[in-house]
Design an enzyme around this catalytic site. Structure first.
Site, PDB file in Angstrom:
ATOM      1  N   THR A   1       0.677  -1.267   0.157  1.00  0.00           N
ATOM      2  CA  THR A   1      -0.363   0.164  -0.241  1.00  0.00           C
ATOM      3  C   THR A   1       0.812   1.595   0.231  1.00  0.00           C
ATOM      4  OG1 THR A   1      -0.553  -0.293   2.277  1.00  0.00           O
ATOM      5  CG2 THR A   1      -2.272  -0.893   0.873  1.00  0.00           C
ATOM      6  N   ASP A   2       0.125   2.171  -0.393  1.00  0.00           N
ATOM      7  CA  ASP A   2       0.945   3.176  -0.370  1.00  0.00           C
ATOM      8  C   ASP A   2       1.347   4.166   1.359  1.00  0.00           C
ATOM      9  OD1 ASP A   2       1.337   3.003  -3.317  1.00  0.00           O
ATOM     10  OD2 ASP A   2      -1.009   3.664  -3.063  1.00  0.00           O
TER      11      ASP A   2
ATOM     12  N   THR B   1       1.654   8.364   4.414  1.00  0.00           N
ATOM     13  CA  THR B   1       1.187   8.539   3.587  1.00  0.00           C
ATOM     14  C   THR B   1       2.761   9.206   2.253  1.00  0.00           C
ATOM     15  OG1 THR B   1      -0.220  10.193   2.281  1.00  0.00           O
ATOM     16  CG2 THR B   1       0.532  10.766   4.498  1.00  0.00           C
ATOM     17  N   ARG B   2       2.759   7.838   1.862  1.00  0.00           N
ATOM     18  CA  ARG B   2       3.159   7.859   0.936  1.00  0.00           C
ATOM     19  C   ARG B   2       3.333   9.069  -1.078  1.00  0.00           C
ATOM     20  NH1 ARG B   2       5.602   3.382   2.610  1.00  0.00           N
ATOM     21  NH2 ARG B   2       4.135   2.026   2.211  1.00  0.00           N
ATOM     22  N   VAL B   3       1.972   8.788  -0.914  1.00  0.00           N
ATOM     23  CA  VAL B   3       1.729   9.935  -1.911  1.00  0.00           C
ATOM     24  C   VAL B   3       0.732  11.099  -1.733  1.00  0.00           C
ATOM     25  CG1 VAL B   3       2.201   8.467  -3.432  1.00  0.00           C
ATOM     26  CG2 VAL B   3       0.001   8.076  -3.037  1.00  0.00           C
TER      27      VAL B   3
END
Ligand code: ATP
Ligand code: MG
Length: 493
Positions: A324-325, A350-352
């Protein structure tokens, strides 16, 4: 589907049930059976080919009724398909597409799609650029998400995960997006409660609830997230932004383990089969931001995983984290402290999501995170019982206020522009010296005015378009007191 004899005439292959182990059945005499092909039993039940062995095939059955050895079986040359279409909106269906309940009269859609398809390739993908709003202050301001993001919702039992998701769905449906909620092996009563929550809030006709209960057969429960994804893909191909909630994949993994152990697969770590990662990754890959014939459309996937005793390093949790991101961590200690939502911003990722933010929201985000970590540090002073100087006291007081600000009632969703304004007003010390109860009340009134008064809403929306936080704070020096005054006059306090 056609009946047993029709398929038998068509495929001219007849098999017999040899061995039954709950959801897994061994059938001999189907030499041409393919993986994932549907087979029918002469008693009317049906199942899916789970694996093909040299002398028999393993079938995953979808009915609770016992299939007895000796019964005849035939192939169908078909894979499992579920009906998809706008007719599903407002309905509660099971993973095979049968309607369980709903608010509208049942109309079965004419289109059917296979439930297990490969994920769209790179040509059809776009990077995540649109901010996704949950309506939850702490998430939208501190751990923002984007449309097409895959985010894990991880935490202990009873820490408010589902409540967070139902509110997010509420917010998304109100913004005109379509939501699919998949309850995987939940109690029937819990699903009913969720259905009622959405019906009461008048958004059931903009979403699909897909439910398998713990009373269903393991085979059916196993299918739940795939069907949910297929339905989401239909709406995505219609050019809609879809929110898909999978509640939860830890249970799904447990059911898959059960099936695999019955099928005598070699048990790996924690007795899970070795392909559990592949099974989930293949599913999560199907979410994202895409370019379709009807324009850019996304499937945002919020997946729940249950942690035990606050341990984030469990096998399934870490697996899911890597596909997941990012993840939102629901901390049970914070839940006991009364924080609602009990999300721990320091352990969440939260990566994106951040790349979708405007400059203003990025500024606010940075301000919040650095302040919260300062506040955490200062709190340790209290434990020492040290004499506190004025600046430490002031920081602690502001920290307290901000923590209170992030507490949200169970059915409260706040539009993003209002979140920005409310936080900026709090940050610019407009409420200095006020009781948190007073602040809460005034914030509520501002929310009410925002929802009911068009002019007020336009004003807030305009202010929230500032290009930087400093600029907004400057403007608020004049505008802030006016907003509070206007609301006080309106509601008379
Ligand atoms: P489970 O492990 O059973 O799936 P969960 O993590 O999904 O639990 P919820 O069922 O959402 O947790 O919430 C647990 C309890 O906390 C519920 O009784 C719910 O009413 C309460 N709760 C959650 N969020 C809030 C909130 N913002 N305000 C008040 N109560 C809340
Ligand atoms: Mg839950």
């Amino acid at each position: 589907m056609k009946d047993f004899t029709a398929y038998l005439n068509e495929t001219e292959e007849i098999g017999f049930v040899e061995q039954v182990a709950d959801a897994i059945i061994h059938v001999s005499g189907l030499p041409k059976a393919k993986p994932d092909e549907i087979v029918v039993f002469e008693t009317g039940e049906f199942g899916q080919v789970f694996s093909v062995q040299p002398s028999y095939v393993e079938i995953l059955v979808f009915s609770k009724k016992q299939v007895k050895p000796g019964i005849r079986v035939t192939r169908t040359n078909e894979v499992l398909k579920v009906p998809v279409g706008y007719e599903l909106l407002g309905r509660v269906i099971d993973p095979l597409g049968k309607s369980i309940s709903g608010i509208k009269p049942l109309k079965t859609p004419s289109e059917k799609r296979p439930i297990d398809t490969p994920a769209a390739g790179i040509v059809k993908r776009r990077s995540v650029t649109k901010p996704f709003e949950t309506g939850i202050l702490l998430v939208d301001l501190a751990i923002p998400l984007g449309h097409g993001q895959r985010e894990l919702i991880v935490g202990d039992r009873k820490t408010g995960k589902t409540s967070f998701l139902t509110r997010t769905i509420l917010n998304q449906t109100r913004r005109g997006n379509i939501c699919v909620y998949a309850a995987i092996g939940k109690k029937k009563l819990d699903v009913k409660k969720i259905e009622e929550f959405f019906a009461q809030n008048g958004v059931l006709d903009k979403m699909v609830i897909l439910a398998s209960s713990s009373e269903d057969s393991t085979g059916v429960i196993y299918l739940t997230p795939y069907t949910a994804m297929t339905i989401s893909e239909y709406f995505r191909d219609e050019g809609k932004d879809v929110l898909l909630v999978l509640d939860d994949l830890s249970s799904h993994a447990r059911f898959y383990r059960e099936i695999s152990l019955l099928g005598k697969r070699f048990p790996g770590r924690n007795s899970y089969p070795s392909d559990i990662f592949y099974t989930h990754a293949r599913l999560m890959e199907r979410a994202g931001n895409f370019i379709t014939e009807k324009g850019e459309a996304s499937i945002t996937c919020l997946t729940v995983a249950e942690a035990t005793q606050g341990d984030l390093s469990g096998y399934i949790e870490t697996n899911l984290m890597s596909m997941t991101d990012g993840h939102l961590y629901f901390d049970k200690d914070l839940f006991y402290l009364g924080r609602r939502p009990a999300i721990n911003p320091f352990l969440s990722v939260t990566r994106v999501g951040r790349q979708t933010q405007t400059q203003l929201r990025r500024d606010i985000n940075r301000e919040i995170m650095s302040f919260l970590s300062l506040y955490e540090k200062m709190q340790s002073f209290i434990h020492f019982g040290a004499e506190l100087n004025e600046s430490v006291k002031a920081t602690l007081a502001t920290g307290e206020m901000i923590i209170h600000f992030f507490n949200q009632a169970i059915n409260e969703v706040v539009p993003i522009n209002l979140q920005i304004m409310a936080f900026s007003m709090l940050w610019s010390n407009l409420w200095r010296g006020h009781d948190t109860a007073v602040i809460r009340k005034q914030l509520h009134q501002i929310l009410e005015a925002y929802n009911s008064d068009k002019k007020f809403r336009e004003k807030i929306d305009k202010l929230a378009e500032s290009d930087s936080f400093n600029k907004l704070l400057r403007v608020l020096k004049v505008e802030g007191p006016q907003i509070i005054k206007a609301v006080s006059q309106k509601y008379g306090n």
